[in-house]
Design a protein around this motif. Structure first.
Motif, PDB file in Angstrom:
ATOM      1  N   GLN A 171       0.859  -1.182   0.000  1.00 23.46           N
ATOM      2  CA  GLN A 171       0.000   0.000   0.000  1.00 23.46           C
ATOM      3  C   GLN A 171       0.889   1.223   0.000  1.00 23.46           C
ATOM      4  O   GLN A 171       1.946   1.219   0.607  1.00 23.46           O
ATOM      5  CB  GLN A 171      -0.872  -0.002   1.243  1.00 23.46           C
ATOM      6  N   PRO A 182      -5.843   5.124   0.061  1.00 17.23           N
ATOM      7  CA  PRO A 182      -4.564   4.685  -0.490  1.00 17.23           C
ATOM      8  C   PRO A 182      -4.742   3.626  -1.567  1.00 17.23           C
ATOM      9  O   PRO A 182      -5.699   2.867  -1.549  1.00 17.23           O
ATOM     10  CB  PRO A 182      -3.848   4.096   0.724  1.00 17.23           C
ATOM     11  N   HIS A 183      -3.817   3.596  -2.485  1.00 18.46           N
ATOM     12  CA  HIS A 183      -3.823   2.559  -3.519  1.00 18.46           C
ATOM     13  C   HIS A 183      -3.025   1.355  -3.038  1.00 18.46           C
ATOM     14  O   HIS A 183      -2.134   1.482  -2.214  1.00 18.46           O
ATOM     15  CB  HIS A 183      -3.177   3.103  -4.787  1.00 18.46           C
ATOM     16  N   THR A 184      -3.334   0.216  -3.594  1.00 20.42           N
ATOM     17  CA  THR A 184      -2.553  -0.971  -3.276  1.00 20.42           C
ATOM     18  C   THR A 184      -2.074  -1.610  -4.578  1.00 20.42           C
ATOM     19  O   THR A 184      -2.664  -1.403  -5.628  1.00 20.42           O
ATOM     20  CB  THR A 184      -3.375  -2.007  -2.500  1.00 20.42           C
TER      21      THR A 184
END
Lengths: 848, 601
Positions: A340, A352-354
């Motif tokens: 992440q 958040p992006h993962t």
């Protein structure tokens, strides 16, 4: 060797991308890749793979040579030959690199039809290359021979005299760096060579570009090159498998958010936090088939994630007689890791992006959830099928990263003194801008007014906090036994409720990257320090860190400091002076770094500040703790008309000014943030001669003030505070030298804070002992006087062995001109009792 | 030329057409977006587009243009899609170049020969849920109140345990023509922030500007509806399949369940255009207010009378306390209009103390508020609720999604905290965390979302009203003690009578009034600034204790809201005096109460 590729160039594969060898490389390689993955079709790319995969050749030869008939064989091909005496490049098995993509494995047939050794192929190619025809790997502009040669030259000649990496510790910086690393490999026997991409870039930009764009092709070439070089040098060394090159920190380090389709199949480095790791997934590398009829064995390698089951037995020609034997197939380890993006990279208001990362072989289990890592790997995309039984695909791709190299970013923080664990990179423009700002003569005032503009006035407090944000210079005296000197500045704010102390704390907490905010009321000692917990799944003991440890290298804001329980407060003693935290709990004994500045806010006990009492009496904190604060400020509500007017103006304008107006007036919060980060990482000021003289004078002066009245008004701790403050002030100016003006300001601020907090309400003098011993010198003197008066009184009474308590009290009160309270009387009695002059039993006082 | 019905009924045709026309140039994507924007701008064109909020899903045509009013609830990871691909037609042996944008499934059947030039653009998906609307049409009022089910009723777990049997059956039947959507919703966890909420949820795929959307934004999305039944392959089938194709084993079962819910329940929407919603009052035009000067004027004309009516109404509801009614109006039009570093400006949390305990008074009070504001929620602060509810949204890493919490609310939601329900007892860890979260929400207008390894701060803009018996344990900007002058023998009957007395048209006027007043611009002239400063200094001179900086803050907010409630967008001297007067009255009323309590044995 050269024929297939030259053929392919003539034949022109059907995909339009290949028609234009000069089009952006990413496009070509991607098209190439997807086509091979989507359809097991004998298109030219698959054929051409043979060229680049020739370094793999020794392995396959070897495997067929070795008898691996034992049913216990399970593992990577390399493990089968463990322990066999061998040496040299031919003898050492190559290990498959699933991280570079199992897709790329060439059919067995080609391998045998080719010259078995890589250097022969390279040699022939070089020959043809010299003849004017440049051969490249299909879809790229990589010429194996040149590439290999370049890399070998890089290994042999690259030096980095300015290297600061801790991995290079113990290496001679003026000798070729990577040759020393090869020496290391021969000694240690760990066949992995980590190569810093930025080194390659400085050495050969073209090679670097190729590495970034075609990692699948270039890294095996590197492997080949390094192995040749290694076994030339150490022909007798025995390695578990051939050396693998692991490039890291591809200079264009990317944010996870910035990943783009253009990056597919390229070498990237991204940072992030591990949030989940899967269990180990055995991935089949080679399938073992046995014929049910004639017991003939055959092996099939995984090709593009698939195993082509042989339909006919080659030995007895029976159809569909082959059965897979799992135990004798070869598997490699694989692990899925969810990454992440780190909280600092996230824009406000978004989640958040993962990203999915696959780790292979020995990279498995290298990282744990919660680790902050930099990962270098190849970005991949694969189409998704709607239904495995149909070939209809979804219009979106699945993406993941095949990890090649992990680097933990938080590792340093655990055992290192340097504070650039997460150095922020600034663009040149930004640095120039910051430096320009620093050159301004009023930068200190500017910055302090930019701090929490919504809070009115309290200029000195803001300046103090500003210095706290910058911190002093860290000094190491561990050789002389003193250990580390604290560089962090601790500040206590006390004052009336509703004087925006909490707001100030909130602001600071929002400003610094590693800030923690806790409230004294709600936190326990455990919440502040660290505790040991049993993981419910693994039954392992896990150390959970609390606010103080988490704010290592940051600021820990503690609100309602006075509401904190004594036991909780006691843990702060160690943290605030030694900057460490010791834990002895549930079998774990350790010392954690807690190099945190403490910014605390306390309310007076009587809810309103009593100006007739000392600071200690007002906030009822142990003086041992108070003396650990460098600066103690009072935030009082000044009752003065001019102040009120300014305050009103400030507040009203807060409500009607538009955003733009405010911004013109003050520095942007982001600029302030960057300024602080830049100063903290790059500026390390040292005292110059004049400054040290000034400091000595200042200290002597401080001692003198008190000595006239028989008080000590300064202790070495105050001197240390002064040094820290002057260093911080020098940092504000981006100056590498602490000069007299820094000391002047530190003195002024320190005096200002003392004036507020250590003024004896009875005499009006500044008295440091209020803070250091909890009692002002006058109070102590007064106590003595009362005791003496009492003694005199008793002596005048003559030889009476026992007296009534109450009567004695009344007598003393009658005699003394100052009012004497019962407490004072009791204290005096106790003092006399300590002298063994009398004893108090119940209501009577006996002389001894 | 495509006709009107074409671009609504078959937007993909339009997209394909434009793609074919501008074969080589890469800016056709922009053109598509521009085209739809232009179309929607035409007079009232957006009104023709069917709304997913109002029309049941099974009446909507797949692959048609629909609009959807929603709140962004979660953001998934970006996906890459096939921008352009080529397919082989086996019959004619010809190649065709197709565009994969705005589609879930590529069209090609078995005949397909490698994608060329797969220009992929990332897209983020959202799970927005319909924000709570307490009114859309008046006839629906009864069902609406049911939607606003109190947490105290606590009938939530039963819905989950309802078994997965039925939806699965529906899955196999794929097209959900006959299934009642509401039923399915209950068995599949759609992750709404508030318990008991129903309504369509939707996965919106965003193509352009996906950075500009933020969590909890309210949007009106125009996009292409996609309900391909093939998308609804859920867990069980996948599990078997994962063995066949190792590349698909990346997601866990939970993740798939969340990220690919059945399309019949959670349709996909490919966004063409989205506009942020300033407010979600259906009685006002959704676009910015400046464009509707005439509309504004007509409302402002009768503003004074509406305000007076509303004040009387509130006075009745608050049992004759006109001062409290005044403050309630101020509270309802409050709005965080700006932030100075960490300090939110314009929030006005009201603590209404002295609420009668015995009767369900707070419930009635909430009903009244709920009728008037577009979205609201009542949280009973009973011990059970505080200890058992997850208020702060939390990231669930196994399923890779944000588990919603009660505090994940859209801007300008009215949160009604009922502290009269709180009894003595012990708060456990969750309880303490919840109280802290509520405190943060009130003081800083932010919620710290729990990301397990760290916390992330999300600013919010929620009007919090605390009803309590004594002074609330939570912080508040302003406390007012209720002083009933009426004492009806049967409180309940009285309150329902008051409510019934309001004609729907009047209630609509109240609603418009509240939304309008909130959106007005506001300034303070230099002259008044001076006067205010003078005044402050003067007040401090008399008694510094009575007037702190905090009091001035409050006074400025009250003055602002008071002016706005009268439709004035600047502070007048008169308005300032009135605000001061109001504050003095309030303080005296609260202090009186204190004395009274002190005298009681």
């Amino acid at each position: 060797m050269s024929s297939p590729s030259s053929q392919s160039r003539k034949r022109d594969p059907p995909t339009p991308a290949s028609e234009d060898p000069l089009s952006p490389p990413s496009q070509r390689s991607r098209a190439h890749d997807t086509s091979t993955e989507l359809q097991p079709m004998p298109t030219s790319p698959a054929m051409d793979n043979s060229l680049f995969s020739s370094p793999m050749a020794p392995r396959s030869v070897l495997q067929s040579e070795i008898d691996a008939s034992s049913p216990l064989m399970y593992g990577t091909p390399s493990s089968r030959v463990e322990g066999t005496p061998r040496s040299g490049i031919r003898g050492t098995p190559a290990r498959q690199r699933p991280d570079l993509g199992s897709v790329r494995k060439a059919p067995q047939v080609d391998m045998h039809s080719e010259p078995p050794s890589g250097d022969a192929a390279a040699g022939s190619e070089q020959g043809t290359g010299a003849a004017g025809q440049r051969l490249v790997i299909w879809g790229t502009d990589v010429n194996v021979g040149t590439c290999k040669e370049k890399f070998q030259r890089f290994l042999q000649h690259f030096t980095d005299p300015n290297s600061k990496e801790d991995e290079n510790a113990g290496l001679d910086l003026n000798e070729p760096l990577y040759m020393q690393k090869l020496d290391e490999i021969s000694v240690v026997g760990e066949p992995v060579l980590n190569v810093n991409c930025s080194h390659i870039q400085t050495f050969d930009a073209d090679l670097y570009r190729q590495l970034i764009c075609y990692p699948q092709e270039v890294i095996p070439t590197f492997d080949m090159a390094v192995n040749e070089l290694f076994f030339d040098r150490f022909p007798d060394s025995v390695l578990e498998h051939q050396i693998q090159v692991r490039p890291y920190s591809a200079v264009k380090t990317r944010n996870m958010r910035a990943l783009n389709p253009e990056d597919i199949d390229q070498l990237i480095t991204i940072s992030g936090m591990v949030i989940r790791t899967s269990q180990l997934i055995p991935e089949m590398q080679e399938a073992f088939f046995r014929c049910q009829v004639c017991a003939f064995n055959t092996r099939v390698e995984v090709d593009r994630g698939r195993i082509a089951e042989p339909a006919v037995c080659r030995n007895c020609n029976t159809t569909h007689s082959l059965a897979l034997v799992h135990n004798r197939s070869a598997f490699s380890d694989k692990q899925m890791i969810k990454l992440q993006e780190s909280p600092e990279d996230m824009p406000a208001g978004q989640t958040p992006h993962t990203t999915v990362v696959y780790a292979h072989n020995d990279l498995v289990d290298k990282v744990q959830p919660g680790d902050r890592i930099n990962i270098t790997g190849i970005y991949r995309a694969a189409p998704m099928r709607l239904n495995p039984r149909q070939s209809q695909v979804k219009s979106v791709y699945k993406t993941h990263i095949d990890a090649i190299h992990f680097r933990k970013t938080d590792e340093k923080r655990l055992h290192g003194v340097d504070e650039d664990g997460d150095q922020k990179l600034f663009t040149k423009d930004r640095v120039a801008m910051l430096k320009e700002l620093a050159a301004k003569p009023d930068v200190y005032e500017r910055l302090s007014s930019a701090l929490a503009p919504s809070i009115y006035e309290h200029e000195d407090i803001k300046k103090g906090i500003l210095l706290q944000l910058f911190g002093g210079t860290r000094k190491d005296f561990s050789q002389t036994g003193r250990g580390n000197f604290r560089a962090e500045i601790n500040i206590l704010l006390c004052g009336d409720p509703g004087t925006s102390k909490s707001q100030l704390l909130q602001y600071v907490f929002n400003l610094v990257p590693r800030g923690q905010y806790t409230s004294g009321k709600g936190s326990s000692a455990v919440g502040l320090t660290a505790y040991v917990m049993k993981d419910p799944e693994t039954r392992q003991l896990v150390l959970q860190t609390g606010a103080l440890v988490l704010s290592d290298n940051g600021i820990c804001c503690i609100d309602e400091f006075d509401k904190m329980s004594d036991s909780t407060r006691s843990v702060l003693h160690e943290v605030m002076e030694q900057q460490t935290l010791s834990i002895a709990k549930a079998g774990i004994i350790c010392q954690l770094n807690a190099r945190t500045s403490v910014l605390a806010a306390a309310n007076p006990v009587e809810s309103q500040w009593n100006p007739k009492k000392t600071t200690i009496e007002n906030i009822q904190l142990p003086h041992t703790l108070l003396s650990r604060f460098d600066l103690i400020f009072l935030m009082l509500d000044p009752q003065d008309e001019a102040y009120d007017r300014r305050l009103a103006h400030h507040l009203v304008s807060l409500y009607y000014q538009s955003e733009e107006q405010i911004e013109e007036e003050h520095l942007d919060m982001a600029v302030l943030k960057d300024y602080i980060a830049f100063a903290r990482t790059t500026v390390h000021p040292r005292l110059n001669e004049e400054a040290s003289q000034a400091l000595i004078e200042a200290y002597v002066d401080m001692r003198k003030i008190g000595s006239g009245r028989g008080m000590v008004s300064a202790y070495p701790r105050q001197l240390e505070s002064l040094i820290r403050l002057s260093e911080a002030h020098a940092k504000v100016r981006f100056s590498s030298k602490v000069e007299t003006i820094d000391v002047e300001e530190a003195k002024r601020l320190h005096r200002e804070a003392l004036k507020q907090s250590a003024t004896d309400p009875r005499t009006g003098f500044v008295d440091i002992s209020i803070l250091t011993t909890g009692m002002s010198a006058t109070a102590r003197k007064r106590k003595e006087e009362v005791a003496q008066a009492l003694k005199k009184l008793i002596q005048t009474k003559g030889k009476t062995p026992a007296m009534k308590y109450q009567q004695l009290f009344d007598d003393l009160r009658g005699q003394s001109e100052a009012a004497i309270t019962k407490d004072m009387f009791d204290e005096a009695l106790r003092a006399l009792a300590d002298e063994d002059y009398l004893t108090v039993t119940g209501k009577t006082v006996r002389l001894l | 030329m495509p006709t009107v019905h074409d671009w609504i009924n078959n937007p993909l045709g339009v997209v394909d057409g434009m793609f074919a026309q501008s074969h080589s140039s890469p800016d056709w994507e922009k053109k598509v977006v521009e085209y739809f924007k232009e179309k929607l701008k035409l007079n009232d064109a957006h009104a023709w587009v069917p709304s997913l909020n109002d029309v049941p899903l099974h009446y909507l045509k797949p692959n048609s243009l629909v609009k959807f009013r929603c709140m962004v609830q979660d953001m998934f990871d970006p996906e890459f899609f096939m921008g352009v691909y080529e397919m082989n037609d086996p019959t004619s042996n010809s190649k065709q170049v197709k565009c994969g944008k705005y589609k879930d499934v590529t069209e090609c059947g078995n005949s397909y020969a490698g994608t060329s030039q797969a220009r992929v653009v990332p897209s983020t998906s959202y799970v927005p849920n319909r924000h709570k609307r307490s009114y859309e049409e008046d006839d629906e009022m009864d069902t609406q109140s049911q939607q606003m089910k109190d947490v105290s009723q606590g009938a939530h777990s039963s819905a989950d345990s309802h078994g997965n049997m039925e939806p699965k059956r529906q899955e196999t039947k794929a097209p959900s023509q006959d299934s009642s959507p509401s039923h399915c919703t209950s068995s599949l966890d759609l992750n709404f922030p508030l318990p008991g909420e129903k309504g369509p949820a939707c996965l919106v795929k965003v193509y352009e500007n996906w950075d500009s959307f933020k969590l909890n934004d309210m949007l009106e999305v125009f996009g292409i509806l996609s309900v391909d039944p093939a998308l609804s392959v859920i867990a069980d089938e996948r599990e078997a399949s994962s063995l066949l194709d190792p590349t698909e084993g990346m997601e866990t079962v939970e993740e798939q369940r969340v990220h690919s819910p059945p399309a019949s329940l959670v349709p996909r929407l490919h966004m063409l255009h989205a506009q942020p919603l300033v407010h979600n009052n259906p009685l006002l035009p959704s676009s910015a207010l400046e464009n509707n000067g005439d509309h504004l004027g007509s409302v402002l004309g009768e503003l004074a009378s509406v305000r007076a009516e509303l004040l009387t109404f509130f006075t009745h509801v608050l049992m004759g306390d006109s001062l409290a009614a005044e403050y309630l109006i101020l509270h309802l039009i409050s709005n965080v209009y700006s932030r100075r570093d960490v300090l939110p400006l314009g929030k006005f949390t009201l603590n209404l103390s002295g609420c009668p305990l015995s009767s369900p008074y707070t419930e009635h009070l909430y009903n009244v508020i709920q009728q008037l504001v577009p979205s609201s929620f009542r949280l009973c602060m009973s011990l059970h609720n505080m200890n058992n509810h997850r208020m702060v949204p939390r990231k669930d890493y196994t399923a890779n999604r944000l588990m919603s919490g009660i505090l994940q609310l859209a801007n300008n939601t009215s949160l009604f905290l009922d502290e009269t329900q709180l009894e003595q007892g012990q708060l456990d860890t969750t309880g303490v965390q919840n109280i802290t979260a509520l405190g943060n929400l009130i003081s800083w207008q932010k919620v710290d979302y729990d990301f397990n390894y760290h916390q992330m701060e999300f600013p919010c803009n929620i009007n919090v009203l605390i009803a309590s018996e004594g002074r609330s344990l939570l912080p508040s900007d302003c406390q007012i003690h209720l002083r009933p002058t009426l004492n009806p023998p049967n409180l309940e009957e009285y309150l329902s009578a008051v409510q019934v007395a309001q004609v729907p048209s009047l209630i609509n006027k109240y609603r418009i009034y509240l939304s309008m007043a909130r959106a007005l611009n506001y300034t303070i002239s230099d002259e008044i600034t001076k006067a205010v400063e003078e005044d402050f200094v003067e007040m401090r001179k008399d008694d510094p204790q009575s007037m702190s900086a905090e009091d001035l803050h409050r006074l400025l907010v009250v003055a602002r809201l008071l002016s706005l409630s009268h439709g004035q967008n600047t502070l007048s001297r008169d308005g300032w005096m009135k605000a001061k007067q109001l504050e003095v009255l309030r303080i005296s009323q609260t202090q009186q109460q204190k004395c009274l309590n002190g005298n009681e044995p």
